[in-house]
Write a protein that holds these residues in place. Sequence first.
Motif, mmCIF file in Angstrom:
data_model
loop_
_atom_site.group_PDB
_atom_site.id
_atom_site.type_symbol
_atom_site.label_atom_id
_atom_site.label_comp_id
_atom_site.label_asym_id
_atom_site.label_seq_id
_atom_site.Cartn_x
_atom_site.Cartn_y
_atom_site.Cartn_z
ATOM 1 N N GLU A 35 32.456 28.000 -4.270
ATOM 2 C CA GLU A 35 33.352 27.670 -5.375
ATOM 3 C C GLU A 35 33.117 28.573 -6.589
ATOM 4 O OE1 GLU A 35 33.777 23.439 -6.219
ATOM 5 O OE2 GLU A 35 33.034 23.041 -4.202
ATOM 6 N N ARG A 36 31.997 28.412 -7.266
ATOM 7 C CA ARG A 36 31.716 29.237 -8.439
ATOM 8 C C ARG A 36 30.322 29.847 -8.382
ATOM 9 N NH1 ARG A 36 35.390 27.873 -12.694
ATOM 10 N NH2 ARG A 36 34.260 29.319 -14.023
ATOM 11 N N GLY A 37 29.593 29.513 -7.344
ATOM 12 C CA GLY A 37 28.280 30.099 -7.197
ATOM 13 C C GLY A 37 27.219 29.568 -8.148
ATOM 14 N N ILE A 38 27.456 28.389 -8.735
ATOM 15 C CA ILE A 38 26.469 27.837 -9.671
ATOM 16 C C ILE A 38 25.308 27.213 -8.904
ATOM 17 C CG2 ILE A 38 26.036 26.026 -11.381
ATOM 18 C CD1 ILE A 38 28.909 26.346 -12.248
ATOM 19 N N LEU A 39 24.110 27.544 -9.327
ATOM 20 C CA LEU A 39 22.935 26.897 -8.753
ATOM 21 C C LEU A 39 22.529 25.771 -9.689
ATOM 22 C CD1 LEU A 39 20.842 30.007 -7.678
ATOM 23 C CD2 LEU A 39 22.404 28.627 -6.290
ATOM 24 N N VAL A 40 22.292 24.605 -9.145
ATOM 25 C CA VAL A 40 21.880 23.469 -9.965
ATOM 26 C C VAL A 40 20.377 23.284 -9.817
ATOM 27 C CG1 VAL A 40 22.128 20.984 -10.345
ATOM 28 C CG2 VAL A 40 24.123 22.356 -9.662
ATOM 29 N N TYR A 41 19.686 23.256 -10.950
ATOM 30 C CA TYR A 41 18.248 22.980 -10.952
ATOM 31 C C TYR A 41 18.013 21.582 -11.506
ATOM 32 C CZ TYR A 41 17.125 27.807 -9.847
ATOM 33 O OH TYR A 41 17.008 29.004 -9.213
ATOM 34 N N SER A 42 16.957 20.943 -11.039
ATOM 35 C CA SER A 42 16.663 19.600 -11.532
ATOM 36 C C SER A 42 15.211 19.255 -11.249
ATOM 37 C CB SER A 42 17.577 18.582 -10.853
ATOM 38 O OG SER A 42 17.306 17.288 -11.348
ATOM 39 N N TYR A 43 14.850 18.057 -11.655
ATOM 40 C CA TYR A 43 13.506 17.573 -11.326
ATOM 41 C C TYR A 43 13.414 17.235 -9.841
ATOM 42 C CZ TYR A 43 16.117 13.231 -12.302
ATOM 43 O OH TYR A 43 17.062 12.259 -12.349
ATOM 44 N N LYS A 44 12.256 17.564 -9.289
ATOM 45 C CA LYS A 44 11.819 17.006 -8.013
ATOM 46 C C LYS A 44 10.386 16.561 -8.250
ATOM 47 C CE LYS A 44 14.642 19.870 -4.887
ATOM 48 N NZ LYS A 44 14.648 20.693 -3.651
ATOM 49 N N PHE A 45 9.785 15.908 -7.284
ATOM 50 C CA PHE A 45 8.400 15.462 -7.449
ATOM 51 C C PHE A 45 7.564 15.978 -6.292
ATOM 52 C CE2 PHE A 45 10.554 12.913 -10.456
ATOM 53 C CZ PHE A 45 9.615 12.487 -11.399
ATOM 54 N N ARG A 46 6.344 16.397 -6.618
ATOM 55 C CA ARG A 46 5.429 16.864 -5.577
ATOM 56 C C ARG A 46 4.158 16.012 -5.641
ATOM 57 N NH1 ARG A 46 3.513 22.438 -8.602
ATOM 58 N NH2 ARG A 46 2.252 21.433 -10.211
ATOM 59 N N PRO A 47 3.355 16.018 -4.590
ATOM 60 C CA PRO A 47 2.085 15.272 -4.640
ATOM 61 C C PRO A 47 1.261 15.752 -5.844
ATOM 62 C CG PRO A 47 2.537 16.015 -2.403
ATOM 63 C CD PRO A 47 3.581 16.654 -3.286
ATOM 64 N N SER A 48 0.675 14.828 -6.580
ATOM 65 C CA SER A 48 -0.091 15.196 -7.778
ATOM 66 C C SER A 48 -1.241 16.111 -7.416
ATOM 67 C CB SER A 48 -0.649 13.938 -8.455
ATOM 68 O OG SER A 48 0.407 13.209 -8.995
ATOM 69 N N LEU A 49 -1.387 17.178 -8.215
ATOM 70 C CA LEU A 49 -2.453 18.149 -7.935
ATOM 71 C C LEU A 49 -3.781 17.696 -8.498
ATOM 72 C CD1 LEU A 49 -0.553 21.487 -8.631
ATOM 73 C CD2 LEU A 49 -0.982 20.358 -6.449
ATOM 74 N N LEU A 50 -3.744 16.880 -9.558
ATOM 75 C CA LEU A 50 -4.987 16.555 -10.278
ATOM 76 C C LEU A 50 -5.619 15.246 -9.831
ATOM 77 C CD1 LEU A 50 -3.900 17.677 -13.848
ATOM 78 C CD2 LEU A 50 -5.268 18.910 -12.147
ATOM 79 N N VAL A 51 -4.987 14.579 -8.852
ATOM 80 C CA VAL A 51 -5.546 13.310 -8.382
ATOM 81 C C VAL A 51 -6.404 13.582 -7.164
ATOM 82 C CG1 VAL A 51 -4.962 11.087 -7.373
ATOM 83 C CG2 VAL A 51 -3.596 12.016 -9.247
ATOM 84 N N PRO A 52 -7.616 13.019 -7.115
ATOM 85 C CA PRO A 52 -8.458 13.221 -5.931
ATOM 86 C C PRO A 52 -7.726 12.722 -4.691
ATOM 87 C CG PRO A 52 -9.653 12.084 -7.680
ATOM 88 C CD PRO A 52 -8.232 12.150 -8.099
ATOM 89 N N GLN A 53 -7.871 13.446 -3.595
ATOM 90 C CA GLN A 53 -7.207 13.030 -2.364
ATOM 91 C C GLN A 53 -7.761 11.677 -1.921
ATOM 92 O OE1 GLN A 53 -4.631 14.705 -0.605
ATOM 93 N NE2 GLN A 53 -4.589 15.650 -2.627
ATOM 94 N N ALA A 54 -6.861 10.764 -1.635
ATOM 95 C CA ALA A 54 -7.260 9.404 -1.280
ATOM 96 C C ALA A 54 -8.117 9.385 -0.014
ATOM 97 C CB ALA A 54 -6.026 8.534 -1.096
#
Lengths: 141, 385
Positions: A117-136
Motif C-alpha cells: 500500500e504505502r510501504g509504512i513500517l509500524v514499530y511498537s512495544y514488544k516484550f522480551r524475557p527480562s535480562l536482569l532477573v536471575p534465571q528461575a
Amino acid sequence: MEIPRHWRLKKQRYGLVGEVCPHCDYKIFPPRDVCPNCGDEAKDLFTFSGKGQVYSFTTIYEAPTGYDSSAPYTVALVKLDEGPIITAQLTDVEGSSVEIGMPVEMVTRKMRDDGDERGILVYSYKFRPSLLVPQAHHPAG
Amino acid sequence: MTDVIIAGIGQTEVGEHWDISLRDLAYAAIREAIRDSGRLRPQALYVGNMLAPNLSNQAHLGVLLADHCGLTGIEAVTVEAAGASGGAALRQGYIAVKSGMVDAVLVVGVEKFTDQVGAGVDSALATTTDSDFEAIQGITAAGQAALIAKRYIYENKVPANGFAGFALTAHANGAGNPNAMFRKAIKPEAYAKADMVSDPLNMFDIAPVADGAAALILTRADLLPHDYHHPLVKIAGSASSVDTLALHDRHDPLGFVAARVAVEQALQKAGITLEQVDFFEYHDAFSIYAALALETAGFAARGEGWKLAADGSIAPKGRIPCATMGGLKARGFPGGAAGVYQAVEAATQLRGGAGRCQVAGAKTGMIESLGGPASTAVVHILRTD
C-alpha cells in the motif's frame, strides 16, 4: 495506511506513556482520560517502567494480513508492574519456554509491514524475557 | 404487557456458498420466514451483520436487503455488535414490537465470509478487537480466545483434552440438523489428534466461519393471521450488556461479566429461574467461551464449566442440553447471522419440530449471542405454553 493514526499513537507505541489518576493514583494504560478505578478525570501523563510479567500467552499460526510473514509468533497478556494488563507480542523467545509469571521487559520492534500500500513500517512495544532477573531454573552451584 | 411472538422463521444451510451472493442468501432466509409467518408484511427490517463493509465492500445493508426483497418503503437499518450482531438485531426488533412502535418486524442475520480467504478473514475479524491496542499486536479472534483458555487451564488445572466434550457434543448434535455445516459426529481420538491453531486451542476448539442467513418475523399475538398454525413461541425475556472492548482492560479476563449480567437480567425479565431453562444455545465460537458461558449463566461454578461437557450434562438428554442443533461449532459460525440462527433453532425446538435434534418436552430455551470475548452479550429467553 492511516498515517495520522500511527503518528498519534507514537508516545504509547515507543514510550509506553499512559496516565495516572490524580485522585486515586491508579495507573492507566492505554490512556483513556477517565480513571477506570474511580471514574474521575485522569489526564496526567505517566511513563511506565516497561517491566511486567506474563499473565497468559499463545502462539499465533494463522495471522492477519501484514503479520503473516512473521508467523508463528507469540502474543501475551502482560501484567505491568504498575498494575495494568496489556496485549503485546513477545520477542526473543525462540527456542525458550514461555511460562505464566515469567518476568518480561519492553523493547521496541518492528510490528508489521503495510504490504504494497504505502510501504509504512509500524514499530511498537514488544516484550522480551527480562535480562536482569536471575534465571528461575538456573542450576545451583 | 403485550407478548412478542416469533411468528416466522427461515434459514439457509450454513456453508461455503461460493455461488450465492450476500443479498441472495438473505433473500432466501427472508422469503422462508415471511412464508412461515403466514405472509405477514413487516414495517421494519433490522439486519444483523458483522463484516460486510470489510469482507464484501458493502455497507448500507438495510436498504440493500429491503430493496432486493421487494420491501422498499419500510424502515431498515443494520445493527452491528461483532459476533453478537444477530442477537443485537433481534433485541432491536423485540424492542420495536414490544414498545408498540412497529406491528411486525423482520430480523435477518447474514454473513458472507467466503469472498475472502486466510489472512484477509483474520484481518477482518481482528477489527472487532481494539484496533489501536490489540489488533496492532497481531492478535486474532482465535488468539484472544487462546489467551483466555491458557489462563483458564492454568488457574483450574484442566487436564489435556478437557474441552473435547464441547466439540464432541456439537458435532453429534449437528448430525441431525439439515442446515448444519458439519453433519457428522467426531470421535475423541480425532479431537486429540487435531492440529493446533492457537495453543492451547486446536481446530476443534474453534467454530468454522462460513456463509449463511437466518430470518425472523416478530409480531404481537393479536396481529397473527387468523389461520396461524404454529405453536406460539414468545420472547419472554431480552437483555444486553457490554464490558470493556479490550480483553486486557478487565480486572478479571475470565469473568465474562457482560454475559453474567445479560443472563441475570433476561431471566428476571422473563420472571423465571435458571432451573426452568430446558436448553441453552451458547456462543461456542471457541470451546472456552462455551465453558465460561455455562459458568457465568450459573450452570456451573467458576472454573468448572468444562466439566459439564466432559460428563455429558450438555448432551441432549443431560441436565442442560446445549448447542442442540450443532451450535456455532457444527452448524457453523456465520458471523452476524449466528444470533439469529440461535433464535430460529430455539423456536424450532419449542415448536417441537427439531427432528433428531429435538429436546424432549422443551418449553423454555435461552440463547446467548456474544461479540468478542463477551465484550457484548445479548441474551433472550424463548418460551412456549
